[in-house]
Design a protein around this motif. Structure first.
Motif, PDB file in Angstrom:
ATOM      1  N   GLU A   1      36.205  47.090  26.784  1.00 42.16           N
ATOM      2  CA  GLU A   1      37.164  46.934  27.867  1.00 42.16           C
ATOM      3  C   GLU A   1      37.672  45.502  27.903  1.00 42.16           C
ATOM      4  N   LEU A   2      38.783  45.310  28.601  1.00 45.77           N
ATOM      5  CA  LEU A   2      39.278  43.964  28.859  1.00 45.77           C
ATOM      6  C   LEU A   2      38.836  43.576  30.265  1.00 45.77           C
ATOM      7  N   TRP A   3      38.506  42.322  30.454  1.00 46.66           N
ATOM      8  CA  TRP A   3      38.143  41.830  31.778  1.00 46.66           C
ATOM      9  C   TRP A   3      39.248  40.897  32.262  1.00 46.66           C
ATOM     10  N   VAL A   4      39.996  41.367  33.245  1.00 46.76           N
ATOM     11  CA  VAL A   4      41.112  40.608  33.792  1.00 46.76           C
ATOM     12  C   VAL A   4      40.710  40.125  35.183  1.00 46.76           C
ATOM     13  N   PRO A   5      40.573  38.814  35.386  1.00 49.84           N
ATOM     14  CA  PRO A   5      40.233  38.317  36.723  1.00 49.84           C
ATOM     15  C   PRO A   5      41.278  38.788  37.745  1.00 49.84           C
ATOM     16  N   ALA A   6      40.819  39.154  38.923  1.00 48.70           N
ATOM     17  CA  ALA A   6      41.703  39.694  39.956  1.00 48.70           C
ATOM     18  C   ALA A   6      42.898  38.792  40.222  1.00 48.70           C
ATOM     19  N   GLU A   7      42.674  37.480  40.188  1.00 46.67           N
ATOM     20  CA  GLU A   7      43.771  36.557  40.491  1.00 46.67           C
ATOM     21  C   GLU A   7      44.811  36.499  39.367  1.00 46.67           C
ATOM     22  N   GLU A   8      44.537  37.111  38.220  1.00 47.33           N
ATOM     23  CA  GLU A   8      45.491  37.140  37.106  1.00 47.33           C
ATOM     24  C   GLU A   8      46.164  38.510  36.946  1.00 47.33           C
ATOM     25  N   LEU A   9      45.897  39.415  37.880  1.00 48.27           N
ATOM     26  CA  LEU A   9      46.418  40.777  37.723  1.00 48.27           C
ATOM     27  C   LEU A   9      47.940  40.834  37.761  1.00 48.27           C
ATOM     28  N   ASP A  10      48.579  40.019  38.587  1.00 41.61           N
ATOM     29  CA  ASP A  10      50.050  40.031  38.617  1.00 41.61           C
ATOM     30  C   ASP A  10      50.623  39.666  37.253  1.00 41.61           C
ATOM     31  N   ALA A  11      50.068  38.636  36.625  1.00 40.93           N
ATOM     32  CA  ALA A  11      50.532  38.229  35.291  1.00 40.93           C
ATOM     33  C   ALA A  11      50.237  39.319  34.265  1.00 40.93           C
TER      34      ALA A  11
ATOM     35  N   PRO B   1      46.600  45.234  43.673  1.00 38.57           N
ATOM     36  CA  PRO B   1      45.642  44.127  43.805  1.00 38.57           C
ATOM     37  C   PRO B   1      44.222  44.672  43.976  1.00 38.57           C
ATOM     38  N   ARG B   2      43.271  43.927  43.495  1.00 41.82           N
ATOM     39  CA  ARG B   2      41.868  44.300  43.623  1.00 41.82           C
ATOM     40  C   ARG B   2      41.406  44.083  45.060  1.00 41.82           C
ATOM     41  N   LEU B   3      40.423  44.868  45.469  1.00 40.03           N
ATOM     42  CA  LEU B   3      39.799  44.688  46.772  1.00 40.03           C
ATOM     43  C   LEU B   3      38.856  43.486  46.697  1.00 40.03           C
ATOM     44  N   LYS B   4      38.406  42.994  47.830  1.00 31.69           N
ATOM     45  CA  LYS B   4      37.542  41.813  47.864  1.00 31.69           C
ATOM     46  C   LYS B   4      36.294  41.974  47.001  1.00 31.69           C
ATOM     47  N   ASP B   5      35.759  43.184  46.925  1.00 27.50           N
ATOM     48  CA  ASP B   5      34.535  43.408  46.143  1.00 27.50           C
ATOM     49  C   ASP B   5      34.832  43.789  44.688  1.00 27.50           C
TER      50      ASP B   5
END
Length: 128
Positions: free
Chosen positions: A87-97, A25-29
């Protein structure tokens, strides 16, 4: 689609702990996870940014992994500063998917210390 990710030691250890199957998971920042589309771009970041941090964090790695075309299609390629910086930009909230779309395993393929390429085996136990 083959992708690359420049990473530091701490993130690589978390990938290893996942069985080489997921990005942590990504960190808050860190609102975006951004794998890149070329080894050269990943190498530049790993060598010039990750590996020049103060010791003991002066290690940068390039990892390589494959993502299903269906998942890759959800994230159009973005160009960050020049054609060679895609690069691809993957929102942190979509990382699991996004992680669910990884085909096979995430593989460390290069290592850098203090801006210099080093043998991967000298800084990373490939059996671990």
């Amino acid at each position: 689609m083959k992708l690359y990710r420049p990473t530091g030691l701490k993130e690589l250890e978390l990938v290893r702990d996942s069985g080489w199957r997921a990005w942590p998971p990504r960190l808050k920042d860190q609102p975006i996870f951004y794998p890149v589309t070329s080894f050269a771009y990943a190498e530049k970041i790993a060598r010039d940014w990750n590996s020049v941090l103060p010791a003991p964090d002066n290690l940068g790695f390039v990892t390589e992994f494959d993502i299903s075309e269906a998942v890759a299609a959800k994230y159009p390629v973005q160009v960050a500063g020049g054609q060679e910086h895609s690069e691809l930009w993957v929102p942190a909230e979509e990382l699991d998917a996004f992680n669910q779309g990884i085909v096979g395993v995430i593989r460390p393929v290069a290592a850098y210390r203090s801006g210099e390429k080093v043998a991967l085996e000298t800084v990373w136990n490939m059996d671990g």
